[in-house]
Design a protein around this motif. Structure first.
Motif, PDB file in Angstrom:
ATOM      1  N   ARG A  77      23.232  22.590 -17.945  1.00 59.21           N
ATOM      2  CA  ARG A  77      22.308  23.718 -17.555  1.00 59.21           C
ATOM      3  C   ARG A  77      20.893  23.090 -17.622  1.00 59.21           C
ATOM      4  O   ARG A  77      20.647  21.924 -17.981  1.00 59.21           O
ATOM      5  N   PRO A  78      20.004  23.614 -16.498  1.00 62.31           N
ATOM      6  CA  PRO A  78      18.660  23.317 -16.579  1.00 62.31           C
ATOM      7  C   PRO A  78      17.828  23.346 -17.740  1.00 62.31           C
ATOM      8  O   PRO A  78      18.165  24.047 -18.647  1.00 62.31           O
ATOM      9  N   PRO A  79      16.824  22.560 -17.799  1.00 63.76           N
ATOM     10  CA  PRO A  79      15.921  22.510 -19.145  1.00 63.76           C
ATOM     11  C   PRO A  79      15.289  24.097 -19.186  1.00 63.76           C
ATOM     12  O   PRO A  79      14.995  24.590 -18.023  1.00 63.76           O
ATOM     13  N   ARG A  80      15.061  24.451 -20.343  1.00 59.89           N
ATOM     14  CA  ARG A  80      14.260  25.925 -20.291  1.00 59.89           C
ATOM     15  C   ARG A  80      12.635  25.551 -20.030  1.00 59.89           C
ATOM     16  O   ARG A  80      12.362  24.579 -20.238  1.00 59.89           O
ATOM     17  N   GLU A  81      12.190  26.686 -19.528  1.00 64.22           N
ATOM     18  CA  GLU A  81      10.817  26.584 -19.224  1.00 64.22           C
ATOM     19  C   GLU A  81      10.021  26.233 -20.414  1.00 64.22           C
ATOM     20  O   GLU A  81      10.457  26.872 -21.639  1.00 64.22           O
ATOM     21  N   ARG A  82       8.722  25.732 -20.218  1.00 64.82           N
ATOM     22  CA  ARG A  82       8.006  25.674 -21.500  1.00 64.82           C
ATOM     23  C   ARG A  82       7.394  26.813 -22.088  1.00 64.82           C
ATOM     24  O   ARG A  82       7.198  26.928 -23.119  1.00 64.82           O
ATOM     25  N   THR A  83       7.371  27.998 -21.293  1.00 68.55           N
ATOM     26  CA  THR A  83       6.956  29.119 -21.731  1.00 68.55           C
ATOM     27  C   THR A  83       7.966  29.924 -22.280  1.00 68.55           C
ATOM     28  O   THR A  83       7.660  30.980 -22.616  1.00 68.55           O
ATOM     29  N   GLN A  84       9.265  29.748 -22.192  1.00 71.25           N
ATOM     30  CA  GLN A  84      10.334  30.436 -22.480  1.00 71.25           C
ATOM     31  C   GLN A  84      10.218  30.460 -24.261  1.00 71.25           C
ATOM     32  O   GLN A  84      10.063  29.580 -25.046  1.00 71.25           O
ATOM     33  N   ASN A  85      10.336  31.788 -24.619  1.00 70.04           N
ATOM     34  CA  ASN A  85      10.395  32.037 -26.134  1.00 70.04           C
ATOM     35  C   ASN A  85      11.594  31.636 -26.655  1.00 70.04           C
ATOM     36  O   ASN A  85      12.682  31.897 -26.283  1.00 70.04           O
ATOM     37  N   GLY A 135       3.706  23.051 -15.594  1.00 67.04           N
ATOM     38  CA  GLY A 135       4.768  23.420 -16.708  1.00 67.04           C
ATOM     39  C   GLY A 135       5.851  22.416 -17.176  1.00 67.04           C
ATOM     40  O   GLY A 135       6.663  23.284 -17.800  1.00 67.04           O
ATOM     41  N   HIS A 136       5.740  21.359 -16.776  1.00 67.00           N
ATOM     42  CA  HIS A 136       6.763  20.274 -17.423  1.00 67.00           C
ATOM     43  C   HIS A 136       6.567  19.961 -18.806  1.00 67.00           C
ATOM     44  O   HIS A 136       5.374  19.856 -19.155  1.00 67.00           O
ATOM     45  N   VAL A 137       7.753  19.574 -19.366  1.00 70.07           N
ATOM     46  CA  VAL A 137       7.835  18.972 -20.609  1.00 70.07           C
ATOM     47  C   VAL A 137       8.075  17.515 -20.457  1.00 70.07           C
ATOM     48  O   VAL A 137       9.218  17.220 -19.829  1.00 70.07           O
ATOM     49  N   VAL A 138       7.179  16.760 -20.712  1.00 69.72           N
ATOM     50  CA  VAL A 138       7.059  15.288 -20.120  1.00 69.72           C
ATOM     51  C   VAL A 138       7.360  14.358 -21.493  1.00 69.72           C
ATOM     52  O   VAL A 138       6.888  14.404 -22.378  1.00 69.72           O
ATOM     53  N   ALA A 139       8.410  13.544 -21.079  1.00 69.84           N
ATOM     54  CA  ALA A 139       8.741  12.221 -22.000  1.00 69.84           C
ATOM     55  C   ALA A 139       8.212  10.999 -21.228  1.00 69.84           C
ATOM     56  O   ALA A 139       8.560  10.790 -20.082  1.00 69.84           O
TER      57      ALA A 139
END
Length: 926
Positions: A752-760, A625-629
């Motif tokens: 603040r933490p990064p938002r979830e990949r599934t967050q709308n 579920g991570h967004v990867v750079a």
């Protein structure tokens, strides 16, 4: 273990294993050391095809362009244009179509730029090569090479195909394939054939460079069957996935379409059966309801906001090739970064020098400090055992290996001229990665000396003496060795790269039979140089900002693990634990164990990584579920750069292949620029949410009047006309929405933490705020001014306003509804500027573009209600003074209610207040 190489096979030429015996390889390739004949080479060219990288046929450009024209939001704009045309506003319909075409063309051009990685790979193949044909060397085009050809390799040339050395030796720059920064020796001698093919000591590979030496080699693979071709194939197999925002926008577009069409269709039976309207009038009002629900300005506003983000990043040295990637940056939760040139300056330098007498600092020597004799001897030795060139008067003219350049700089700082080379170099034993040392035999001052440099633990076993304080040598005892080992261990744990230097004098008589084994023995230890590629000074702060933003850092490098660990710890990576995983460990690691390791939350170092390793790491993180750079600079990084959500290539040190495969290019190769890009991405995403709140909030006061009209059975007249709704959606609304796209970062953005990949991008709290709070307050105010205007003109419930004296009163009432919505828009625009913090923290007047947008909005609305031609088009009338005064407080009321709601939210979430105070110190300018 030995790895067979598969490929097409012409008649009689079997699939070969390049690591088998040379005689067996030549037999399998049906060739000889004198090469093929021209006739046989021509025949094989027909079977194998040209020695070039083929590009997989992709979609044609008309199909790509069509995909942009039928994007879900584009379809909504087509619907809005159709409705505008049906309502008789042809000019607006044409304007909407122009917006659709411009957006589609812009997005199409951006996407086409990212599809050239394979063409860039072709730049790594030479145009011509010397081949032995019919026993005679001759130049041929590299694309005409075939398996079985015997090629001649010289210093400075690119290797045209994968080949096995037949004679000679060369130093090879394999960095484009392996990420290894040091040239490696390849020799035409039989070696152990176990291990990865890229580490085979008698093989050379397409796309790499010969930095020194000469050799002949037999080609065993060409074109797409080479290691370079394998990377090209991997790069093509990795497709492009929609960014989180692209997925969200499609979801939002479907939601809006469902709501708009559903409400429009529902109005027809309600209008005919409940309100008693004719079918034609009910259909016209349904069209008005559809127009009220369709946010015509949403797609161009999102596109322009992202384009602004691209321009801002470009000014910061970050080139984004796909416009939607700006938003993806903001949701990045893991950054997989290389070490050299990204975390470091990519400038090796010697920071400490150990001599038997004392430790020296060549960077900042003490005033009046006298260089010990051993240090002087050591400096002369590294100048002799060196192939780099250093001109102190022109630092930009340096040439050679970074390590050897660093040693020359060290010698200069210790008082030895780097240009003072020995009179004659009699022999050179190249750096051997297995022996981990290099030696030269030089005539110097009437004597013949062997100068050796290499890994301390290897060199110490060859030393029997150590330089003494007076220039004399003494035996190297057990105590000396223990102290030496302790020093090497301590410095290595600090991430320093160590090179020991030794020498010995040989007799002239020994020269005739001097082998490497004989030369590199009974050496005198002179000292140890400790080198480091210094971390960039701005990286520790950038790493700290990543940690405060909840972004995890993973170092993925081709370098040694201890070196990477030293750099990582120096810049602050590993604050919650740091573990090293080598490429060999990862190769043996099952998927479940890798998933467990990555899910632990600790920061990792993946050392000696291969292209497949990087892709495997990216896949595993994305599955969690991570967004990867992912950063990279070599040819070997291209597949991983395409697989990651954000591929980040180096602009200065990177290859064309990496830059073409990546989504983002750093012009300064700086890790801090990645963090700045993440912050910009978060800012863009927040601003997209802000103007969506702003746009959606006006749907409620536009839709509610239609519902009131329908539910009252037509006894309350319609408070807005279709033309007035279009004037709001495409006139007064657009510029403030665009200005919100330039809003400065809200306090606490990187706390603040990064938002979830599934967050709308659109969630329930956001809709509640837009449709319920801001929209609901606006709807109440608009209905209030509408009804008060009607009642003050003598209207009573159920009166006909289509003609007679009440028609003008109704026109004034709809005009006030229009002006009421415009006034509420101003309050909504100010409220939407922040999601959590108070407007005072952001700055009431800090967004100058919004102030200009509001001024335009007021002027546009004033023109619609005072200019006669516009009055007739939009059905407006000049309001009375008391009516204007009635709507003046609307902006303050709307903004004030939202401010109270945000204040109560902050009180319920004390952590948010702390984060806001922390982030206020880091919020950047607009």
């Amino acid at each position: 273990m030995s790895q067979p190489v598969t490929g097409l096979a012409p008649d009689g030429v079997s699939t070969v294993n390049p690591q088998e015996s040379i005689d067996r390889l030549l037999r399998d390739l049906r060739t000889r050391r004198t090469g093929l004949s021209d006739r046989e080479a021509t025949r094989r060219l027909v079977v194998f095809g040209p020695n070039e990288l083929a590009r997989r046929r992709g979609t044609t450009w008309p199909r790509d362009l069509l995909a942009q024209l039928i994007h879900p939001l584009a379809l909504l704009l087509w619907l809005a244009g159709l409705l505008a045309a049906l309502s008789g506003t042809t000019a607006l319909a044409v304007a909407i179509v122009v917006v659709i075409l411009v957006n589609a063309l812009f997005a199409f051009i951006q996407e086409r730029h990212a599809e050239r990685a394979v063409e860039a790979l072709s730049a790594y193949l030479p145009l011509t090569v010397r081949v032995v044909r019919d026993g005679t060397p001759k130049p041929v085009e590299a694309r005409e090479l075939v398996p079985g050809d015997v090629i001649m390799i010289e210093e400075g040339e690119r290797i045209p195909a994968d080949a096995r050395l037949l004679s000679g030796s060369v130093e090879l720059d394999l960095s484009t394939l392996t990420g290894e920064s040091l040239p490696l020796l390849r020799e035409a001698e039989p070696f152990d054939t176990h291990g990865p093919i890229l580490q085979a000591r008698d093989l050379v590979f397409s796309g790499t460079s010969c930095t020194e030496g000469e050799a002949t080699a037999v080609v065993f693979n060409t074109g797409m069957h080479t290691e370079l071709g394998r990377i090209a194939a991997l790069s093509q197999q990795v497709g492009h996935e929609d960014s989180p925002l692209e997925k969200q926008v499609k979801h939002v577009a479907r939601l809006i379409a469902l709501v708009a069409v559903g409400m429009g269709a529902a109005f027809i039976p309600i209008g005919t059966l409940v309100a008693g309207l004719s079918l034609g009038d009910a259909v016209n009002f349904a069209i008005g309801l559809l127009v009220a629900n369709v946010p015509e300005g949403l797609l161009p506003t999102i596109t322009l906001a992202l384009a602004v983000g691209v321009r801002i990043l470009a000014r910061q040295g970050v080139l984004v090739k796909r416009i939607s990637a700006v938003e993806t940056l903001g949701s990045t939760s893991v950054i997989c970064t290389d070490k050299t040139g990204t975390l470091t300056l990519n400038r090796m330098r010697v920071t400490r020098v150990w001599t038997p007498e004392r430790v020296l600092d060549p960077v900042a020597p003490s005033a009046g400090d006298v260089t010990p004799p051993a240090a002087t001897r050591m400096s002369r030795a590294v100048v002799a055992c060196n192939n780099a060139e250093l001109d102190p008067a022109q630092p930009d003219q340096e040439h050679g290996d970074p390590t050897e350049l660093a040693l020359l700089h060290m010698a200069a700082s210790l008082g030895v001229d780097p240009a003072t080379r020995p009179e004659d170099r009699l022999a050179q034993f190249h750096f051997d990665p297995a022996l981990r040392r290099m030696s030269t035999v030089d005539r110097q001052g009437g004597l013949v000396r062997v100068h050796t440099k290499g890994a301390p633990e290897e060199l110490l076993t060859l030393c029997t003496r150590v330089a003494g304080p007076g220039g004399d040598d003494r035996p190297l005892g057990d105590v000396d060795r223990e102290l030496f080992d302790e020093m090497v261990t301590t410095w290595a744990e600090e991430g320093l790269r160590l090179l020991a230097v030794a020498e010995r004098t040989v007799d002239e008589a020994e020269l005739t039979s001097l082998t490497r084994e004989l030369a590199e023995r009974d050496l005198t230890l002179l000292g140890v140089a400790a080198m480091i590629d210094p971390p960039r000074p701005e990286v520790p702060d950038a790493v700290a900002r990543c940690h405060s933003a909840g972004i995890r850092l993973i170092v993925v490098t081709g370098d040694h693990g201890l070196t990477a660990q030293g750099i990582a710890e120096a810049v602050g990576i590993g604050h919650a634990g740091l573990r090293i995983v080598t490429g060999a460990d990862l190769e043996r690691m099952p998927e479940a164990e890798l998933d467990e390791r990555l899910a632990s939350g600790e920061e990792l170092i993946f050392a000696r990584s291969s292209p497949e390793d990087k892709m495997r790491i990216a896949d595993a993180l994305q599955d969690q579920g991570h967004v990867v750079a992912m950063t990279g600079d070599g040819v070997n990084d291209a597949p991983a750069l395409r697989r990651a959500d954000i591929g980040v290539a180096m602009g200065r040190s990177g290859t064309d292949v990496a830059r073409e495969a990546a989504t983002m290019v750093l012009t300064d190769d700086n890790f801090a620029s990645i963090v700045a890009a993440v912050e910009a991405g978060r800012r863009v995403y927040d601003n997209v949410r802000k103007f969506i709140v702003y746009i959606f909030a006006h749907a409620t006061p536009e839709v509610v009047p239609f519902l009131v009209y329908a539910l009252s059975g037509g006894r309350i007249p319609l408070p807005l006309t279709v033309m007035q709704i279009l004037a709001i959606d495409l006139g007064t609304e657009t510029l403030p929405a665009l200005a919100l796209g330039r809003e400065r970062a809200e306090p606490g953005l990187m706390a603040r933490p990064p938002r979830e990949r599934t967050q709308n991008v659109i969630d329930v709290p956001m809709l509640a705020r837009a449709w319920g709070l801001l929209g609901g307050v606006s709807a109440v105010l608009v209905l209030a001014v509408f009804l008060v205007t009607l009642l003050s003109g003598g209207w009573q419930l159920g009166d006909d306003v289509s003609s007679g004296p009440l028609h003008h009163v109704w026109q004034q009432a709809t005009t006030m509804s229009f002006l009421g919505i415009v006034a509420c828009q101003i309050g909504t625009a100010m409220a939407a500027r922040t999601q959590h913090a108070s407007l005072r923290q952001v700055g009431v007047l800090s967004n100058h573009l919004l102030l200009w947008g509001i001024a335009y909005e007021v002027a546009f609305a004033a023109a619609l209600v005072t200019v006669a031609p516009l009055q007739s088009v939009f059905g407006t009338a000049v309001p009375e003074l008391w009516q204007v005064l009635f709507v003046l407080p609307f902006p303050v009321v709307v903004w004030g209610v939202d401010e109270l709601w945000r204040w109560s939210t902050r009180r319920r979430m004390p952590g948010a207040r702390t984060g806001a105070r922390t982030g206020a110190r880091t919020a950047g300018p607009a």
